[in-house]
Structure formats: structure tokens, C-alpha cells
Design a protein around this motif. Structure first.
Motif, short mmCIF file in Angstrom:
data_model
loop_
_atom_site.label_atom_id
_atom_site.label_comp_id
_atom_site.label_asym_id
_atom_site.label_seq_id
_atom_site.Cartn_x
_atom_site.Cartn_y
_atom_site.Cartn_z
N TYR A 104 0.84 -1.19 0.00
CA TYR A 104 0.00 0.00 0.00
C TYR A 104 0.87 1.24 0.00
N PHE A 105 0.40 2.28 -0.66
CA PHE A 105 1.03 3.58 -0.59
C PHE A 105 -0.05 4.63 -0.73
N GLY A 106 -0.11 5.53 0.24
CA GLY A 106 -1.11 6.59 0.18
C GLY A 106 -2.53 6.09 0.22
N GLY A 107 -2.76 4.93 0.84
CA GLY A 107 -4.11 4.40 0.98
C GLY A 107 -4.56 3.48 -0.14
N ALA A 108 -3.78 3.40 -1.24
CA ALA A 108 -4.14 2.52 -2.35
C ALA A 108 -3.16 1.35 -2.39
N GLY A 109 -3.66 0.17 -2.75
CA GLY A 109 -2.75 -0.96 -2.82
C GLY A 109 -3.44 -2.25 -3.16
N GLU A 110 -2.74 -3.35 -2.84
CA GLU A 110 -3.24 -4.68 -3.20
C GLU A 110 -2.82 -5.70 -2.16
N GLN A 111 -3.53 -6.83 -2.14
CA GLN A 111 -3.24 -7.95 -1.24
C GLN A 111 -3.33 -9.26 -2.00
N ARG A 112 -2.51 -10.21 -1.56
CA ARG A 112 -2.54 -11.58 -2.09
C ARG A 112 -2.33 -12.54 -0.93
N ALA A 113 -2.93 -13.73 -0.99
CA ALA A 113 -2.74 -14.73 0.06
C ALA A 113 -3.05 -16.12 -0.49
N VAL A 114 -2.35 -17.10 0.06
CA VAL A 114 -2.61 -18.50 -0.24
C VAL A 114 -2.32 -19.30 1.02
N VAL A 115 -3.06 -20.39 1.23
CA VAL A 115 -2.85 -21.25 2.40
C VAL A 115 -2.76 -22.69 1.93
N TRP A 116 -1.72 -23.38 2.44
CA TRP A 116 -1.57 -24.81 2.23
C TRP A 116 -1.91 -25.52 3.52
N ASP A 117 -2.43 -26.72 3.43
CA ASP A 117 -2.65 -27.59 4.59
C ASP A 117 -2.59 -29.02 4.09
N GLY A 118 -1.85 -29.85 4.78
CA GLY A 118 -1.73 -31.25 4.37
C GLY A 118 -1.07 -31.42 3.01
N GLY A 119 -0.23 -30.46 2.62
CA GLY A 119 0.50 -30.56 1.36
C GLY A 119 -0.19 -29.98 0.15
N THR A 120 -1.41 -29.47 0.30
CA THR A 120 -2.13 -28.93 -0.84
C THR A 120 -2.67 -27.53 -0.54
N VAL A 121 -2.92 -26.77 -1.59
CA VAL A 121 -3.53 -25.45 -1.44
C VAL A 121 -4.98 -25.64 -1.02
N VAL A 122 -5.36 -25.02 0.10
CA VAL A 122 -6.73 -25.13 0.60
C VAL A 122 -7.48 -23.80 0.56
N LEU A 123 -6.75 -22.71 0.29
CA LEU A 123 -7.37 -21.39 0.17
C LEU A 123 -6.56 -20.58 -0.82
N GLY A 124 -7.21 -20.12 -1.87
CA GLY A 124 -6.55 -19.23 -2.82
C GLY A 124 -5.91 -19.96 -3.98
N PRO A 125 -5.01 -19.23 -4.63
CA PRO A 125 -4.54 -17.90 -4.30
C PRO A 125 -5.65 -16.86 -4.40
#
Length: 175
Positions: A104-125
Motif C-alpha cells: 500500500y502507498f497513500g491508501g491505495a494498494g493490493e493484497q494476495r494470500a494462499v494457504v496450504w494444509d496437508g500438502g495442498t492449497v486449501v485457500l486461494g490464491p
């Protein structure tokens, strides 16, 4: 200097000037599991963030040690080295592991996230680009933290509940 109050929790912190930046690129996981995993990554350091979790900032030195001359870009992230994606999947055998990015800069920006569990992606990207509103179920970082077990109190989101606004840059977590 212009000051902008934000209406949403999460980055940027509640009061942001047009001259302030927020930059987080990190692995987040259960504290004991992350500290065990870091034994194999000499350039890595972890910081406790609360609710039983720790954060490993993706510093420039760490990125260089993990990328082995390659670049980032795994799963659409800017600073997630492709070989390290497999390592995070392996670490998730001990419990959920998230990789998050927020800029973020000056209130504008972006987000990314991913979660693995048990060896596999369970949320996201998950991704919210500049100018896009957060979905009704929360920002990518808050959703990832929720998947890791973070519980937010009244009037806050998961980002605020673990204090991710305490430091404005990734490396400050371990300075």
C-alpha cells in the motif's frame, strides 16, 4: 500532507498519510511448526505475532537464498520463489501455512494470500488489486489468517487481531 482515514480494517493502518507505505511479504504459520521448519533455512528469521502464530518475512536476503538465481512469480505472487512453493506445501504437513503479500502507498494498494494444509492449497490464491473492494468475507490476508485459526474480536478483523499493522515493512518484524 493529506491524512486519510480508512473505513476498513487491515492495511493501511487506521490513519495513513499520503507519504506512508505498507509492505508485507511473509510466511505465517503456527509458531512451533514454523520455528521447526526454519532450521533448514539459514537466512530465515521468525517473529511471534500472537494467537500462537509466527511470521517469517520474505526479506531480500531470504528471497535471494531461496530463489537460486530465479525470480518470484509462483502462483501470481511477486516475491514467492517458485522452488519455495513446494517447501511451503511440505511444511503444511504439520498444519496450515500461509504466504501473504500486501503493498500500500497513500491508501491505495493490493493484497494476495494462499494457504496450504496437508500438502495442498486449501485457500486461494486470493487477490485484491488496487481499486477493487474487499469481498464480503474479508481481505485476502484476513481470510488466510482466519484459516490459520485467528479469532478477531468485536470491531476488528483478523489482520488487526494479530497486529500486522505494527510494522510498515517486512524486514522490520525481525530488526
Amino acid at each position: 500532507m493529506r491524512i486519510t482515514a480508512t473505513a476498513t480494517a487491515g492495511p493501511p493502518p487506521l490513519l495513513v498519510t499520503d507519504q506512508m507505505a505498507y509492505d508485507l511479504k511473509a510466511v505465517i504459520a503456527e509458531e512451533a511448526a514454523l520455528r521447526r521448519a526454519l532450521r533448514d533455512v539459514p537466512a530465515a528469521r521468525a517473529a511471534s505475532i500472537g494467537q500462537g502464530l509466527s511470521l517469517m518475512p520474505m526479506t531480500h536476503a531470504l528471497f535471494e537464498s531461496l530463489a537460486h538465481g530465479g525470480g518470484g512469480g509462483a502462483l501470481g505472487f511477486r516475491r514467492l520463489p517458485e522452488p519455495f512453493e513446494k517447501t511451503l506445501a511440505a511444511w503444511s504437513a504439520d498444519g496450515p501455512v500461509a504466504y501473504v503479500e500486501a503493498e500500500y502507498f497513500g491508501g491505495a494498494g493490493e493484497q494476495r494470500a494462499v494457504v496450504w494444509d496437508g500438502g495442498t492449497v486449501v485457500l486461494g490464491p486470493l487477490r485484491v488489486e488496487e481499486g477493487e473492494p474487499f469481498p464480503s468475507d474479508g481481505s485476502p490476508l484476513s481470510r488466510a489468517l482466519r484459516r490459520l485459526g485467528v479469532v478477531a474480536g468485536p470491531g476488528e478483523d483478523e489482520f488487526s487481531a494479530v497486529g500486522l499493522g505494527r510494522h510498515r515493512h517486512s524486514g522490520a518484524w525481525i530488526a
